[in-house]
Scaffold this active site. Structure first.
Site, PDB file in Angstrom:
ATOM      1  N   HIS A   1      -1.048   0.347  -9.887  1.00 38.95           N
ATOM      2  CA  HIS A   1      -1.708  -0.609  -8.984  1.00 38.95           C
ATOM      3  C   HIS A   1      -2.208  -1.846  -9.754  1.00 38.95           C
ATOM      4  CE1 HIS A   1      -3.955  -0.930  -4.904  1.00 38.95           C
ATOM      5  NE2 HIS A   1      -3.746  -2.134  -5.403  1.00 38.95           N
TER       6      HIS A   1
ATOM      7  N   ARG B   1       0.846  -1.183   0.000  1.00 40.63           N
ATOM      8  CA  ARG B   1       0.000   0.000   0.000  1.00 40.63           C
ATOM      9  C   ARG B   1       0.891   1.247   0.000  1.00 40.63           C
ATOM     10  NH1 ARG B   1      -3.448  -2.716  -1.670  1.00 40.63           N
ATOM     11  NH2 ARG B   1      -5.484  -3.188  -0.791  1.00 40.63           N
TER      12      ARG B   1
HETATM   13  P1  NDP Z   1      -1.878 -11.760   4.723  1.00 42.79           P
HETATM   14  O1  NDP Z   1      -2.848 -11.251   5.737  1.00 42.79           O
HETATM   15  O2  NDP Z   1      -2.000 -13.151   4.247  1.00 42.79           O
HETATM   16  O3  NDP Z   1      -0.383 -11.591   5.292  1.00 42.79           O
HETATM   17  C1  NDP Z   1       0.018 -10.463   5.967  1.00 42.79           C
HETATM   18  C2  NDP Z   1       1.434 -10.679   6.518  1.00 42.79           C
HETATM   19  O4  NDP Z   1       1.888  -9.450   7.100  1.00 42.79           O
HETATM   20  C3  NDP Z   1       1.489 -11.741   7.611  1.00 42.79           C
HETATM   21  O5  NDP Z   1       2.691 -12.471   7.491  1.00 42.79           O
HETATM   22  C4  NDP Z   1       1.524 -10.898   8.881  1.00 42.79           C
HETATM   23  O6  NDP Z   1       2.211 -11.486   9.972  1.00 42.79           O
HETATM   24  C5  NDP Z   1       2.336  -9.711   8.413  1.00 42.79           C
HETATM   25  N1  NDP Z   1       2.097  -8.572   9.308  1.00 42.79           N
HETATM   26  C6  NDP Z   1       0.921  -7.967   9.603  1.00 42.79           C
HETATM   27  N2  NDP Z   1       1.130  -6.969  10.482  1.00 42.79           N
HETATM   28  C7  NDP Z   1       2.461  -6.962  10.759  1.00 42.79           C
HETATM   29  C8  NDP Z   1       3.294  -6.184  11.598  1.00 42.79           C
HETATM   30  N3  NDP Z   1       2.797  -5.217  12.365  1.00 42.79           N
HETATM   31  N4  NDP Z   1       4.599  -6.466  11.631  1.00 42.79           N
HETATM   32  C9  NDP Z   1       5.119  -7.467  10.888  1.00 42.79           C
HETATM   33  N5  NDP Z   1       4.394  -8.257  10.056  1.00 42.79           N
HETATM   34  C10 NDP Z   1       3.082  -7.996  10.001  1.00 42.79           C
HETATM   35  O7  NDP Z   1      -1.923 -10.743   3.507  1.00 42.79           O
HETATM   36  P2  NDP Z   1      -1.656 -11.028   1.954  1.00 42.79           P
HETATM   37  O8  NDP Z   1      -0.323 -11.653   1.819  1.00 42.79           O
HETATM   38  O9  NDP Z   1      -2.811 -11.709   1.345  1.00 42.79           O
HETATM   39  O10 NDP Z   1      -1.655  -9.528   1.365  1.00 42.79           O
HETATM   40  C11 NDP Z   1      -0.730  -8.557   1.812  1.00 42.79           C
HETATM   41  C12 NDP Z   1      -1.084  -7.200   1.251  1.00 42.79           C
HETATM   42  O11 NDP Z   1      -0.773  -7.129  -0.137  1.00 42.79           O
HETATM   43  C13 NDP Z   1      -2.567  -6.814   1.270  1.00 42.79           C
HETATM   44  O12 NDP Z   1      -2.964  -6.398   2.556  1.00 42.79           O
HETATM   45  C14 NDP Z   1      -2.623  -5.705   0.253  1.00 42.79           C
HETATM   46  O13 NDP Z   1      -2.376  -4.468   0.885  1.00 42.79           O
HETATM   47  C15 NDP Z   1      -1.471  -6.014  -0.693  1.00 42.79           C
HETATM   48  N6  NDP Z   1      -1.972  -6.372  -2.040  1.00 42.79           N
HETATM   49  C16 NDP Z   1      -1.576  -5.608  -3.109  1.00 42.79           C
HETATM   50  C17 NDP Z   1      -1.995  -5.923  -4.380  1.00 42.79           C
HETATM   51  C18 NDP Z   1      -1.539  -5.140  -5.545  1.00 42.79           C
HETATM   52  O14 NDP Z   1      -2.012  -5.364  -6.663  1.00 42.79           O
HETATM   53  N7  NDP Z   1      -0.615  -4.228  -5.400  1.00 42.79           N
HETATM   54  C19 NDP Z   1      -2.872  -7.063  -4.627  1.00 42.79           C
HETATM   55  C20 NDP Z   1      -3.206  -7.818  -3.447  1.00 42.79           C
HETATM   56  C21 NDP Z   1      -2.770  -7.464  -2.206  1.00 42.79           C
HETATM   57  P3  NDP Z   1       1.717 -12.875  10.631  1.00 42.79           P
HETATM   58  O15 NDP Z   1       2.184 -13.921   9.641  1.00 42.79           O
HETATM   59  O16 NDP Z   1       2.441 -12.924  11.889  1.00 42.79           O
HETATM   60  O17 NDP Z   1       0.208 -12.764  10.738  1.00 42.79           O
HETATM   61  C1  OXD Z   2      -5.838  -5.910  -3.291  1.00 41.38           C
HETATM   62  C2  OXD Z   2      -5.341  -4.951  -4.262  1.00 41.38           C
HETATM   63  O1  OXD Z   2      -5.781  -5.621  -2.089  1.00 41.38           O
HETATM   64  O2  OXD Z   2      -5.619  -5.091  -5.465  1.00 41.38           O
HETATM   65  O3  OXD Z   2      -6.298  -6.994  -3.709  1.00 41.38           O
HETATM   66  O4  OXD Z   2      -4.623  -4.024  -3.884  1.00 41.38           O
END
Ligand code: NDP
Ligand code: OXD
Length: 315
Positions: A278, A230
């Protein structure tokens, strides 16, 4: 919801071409009554909503909702809406083609940096013919912030290509074949060694502005940044300063604080920044409609839904 009627799903994805979604949801969910915004019919009958970027006032118009299905994997914008009812279950999108899309994108940019494609692009502009050294993949250290659905899949794909991959999350994780870190100390240890840093964290109060001068200072000089999470993870002025002094050699930015990126923003013409609108991983109706429908029926049957959002954690 009375047993005798089908569940009613409102599709309300703003700024998205809804046509393929209509087709795919109808194909995968024949027992579901689909309505498409703004043709809501009697709003009290709507049980579920499939949503993206709802406008202000949206939630007040849906009094009978039982659950929300997000078109995106990231739910930060949904959760930031003070009008979202606090107890409404939210399910985020975790879908095979979204995951594979992100793997393709992150692999593509990692290979780009590993093979020094941006240096060759600069050389071409200067008309320069010079072979540049690049280490074997095993000697290239890639760090991933976030070891969730996307971070883990990217880490595994890069490790399969031979890269030296480490990943950082909130909680300790024991993942066979993957070096993982957690907490502030773990972050510093991972960054010290990281030539290509990928951000795949959810946006929460803890992770906002994480990509700042303090973090950049912990990276080796000349590191590369790929932010596909993000825009609000990144402190833009700190990146510009880190690029100016060579701490960061080049950045790939797919997400921004304000999208679309404003005309005249310094990133647009920066020679060490690649901008994408994006698109790192788009949610594709061909597979995601089946994921949505599967989760909806799980909710109807009162079964657990693996990708339900933990609203207290914020992701
Ligand atoms: P998940 O919820 O599966 O994974 C999130 C990860 O982040 C977990 O490993 C979690 O830790 C870690 N995390 C959360 N908070 C913290 C923190 N405070 N400190 C350290 N680690 C932390 O999410 P996804 O992998 O599915 O997606 C991640 C992000 O990717 C989405 O939220 C979105 O913003 C972005 N995205 C972007 C897209 C794009 O096109 N650019 C498309 C899709 C998603 P833990 O394992 O301990 O829970
Ligand atoms: C998502 C994105 O969160 O597209 O899936 O950013």
């Amino acid at each position: 919801m009375p047993k005798e009627r089908p569940p009613v799903l409102l599709v309300a994805c703003f700024g998205v071409d809804i046509t393929p979604w209509r087709v795919q949801i109808a194909r995968h969910g024949p027992g579901i009554e689909m309505r498409v915004w703004p043709d809501t019919g009697d709003v009290s009958e709507i049980d579920y909503v499939f949503v993206w970027n709802p406008p202000p006032g949206f939630w007040k118009r849906l009094p009978g909702l039982r659950a929300v299905f997000s078109m995106g994997a990231g739910v930060d914008r949904l959760l930031a809406d003070p009008e979202l009812p606090p107890d409404l279950p939210i399910v985020r999108m975790v879908d095979p083609s979204l995951v594979s899309g992100m793997v393709e994108f992150v692999t593509m940019r990692t290979l780009h940096y590993h093979l020094r494609m941006h240096d060759y692009a600069r050389q071409q502009v200067a008309g320069e013919w010079r072979q540049l050294p690049s280490p074997v993949a095993a000697a290239r250290r890639v760090g991933i912030l976030g070891i969730g659905q996307l971070g883990q899949a990217c880490a595994r794909a890069l490790a399969a290509l031979g890269f030296n991959v480490t990943a950082w999350g909130r909680n300790p994780r024991d993942l066979p074949g993957l070096a993982t870190y957690h907490g502030a100390e773990g972050l510093a240890a991972m960054l010290a060694d990281c030539e290509i840093l990928v951000c795949l964290l959810p946006l929460t109060p803890e992770t906002e502005d994480i990509l700042d001068a303090r973090l950049f200072a912990k990276l080796p000089r000349g590191a590369h940044l790929i932010n596909v999470a993000r825009g609000r993870h990144l402190v833009e002025d700190d990146l510009l300063a880190a690029l100016a002094d060579g701490r960061i050699a080049h950045a790939t930015l797919d997400v921004f604080r304000h999208e679309p990126l404003a005309e005249g923003h310094p990133f647009w013409k920066h020679s060490a920044v690649t901008i994408l609108p994006h698109v790192a991983a788009l949610t594709r109706p061909e597979t995601a409609a089946a994921t949505l429908v599967g989760n909806l029926w799980r909710h109807v049957r009162h079964e657990p839904i693996p990708d339900a959002v933990d609203r207290a954690a914020g992701y």
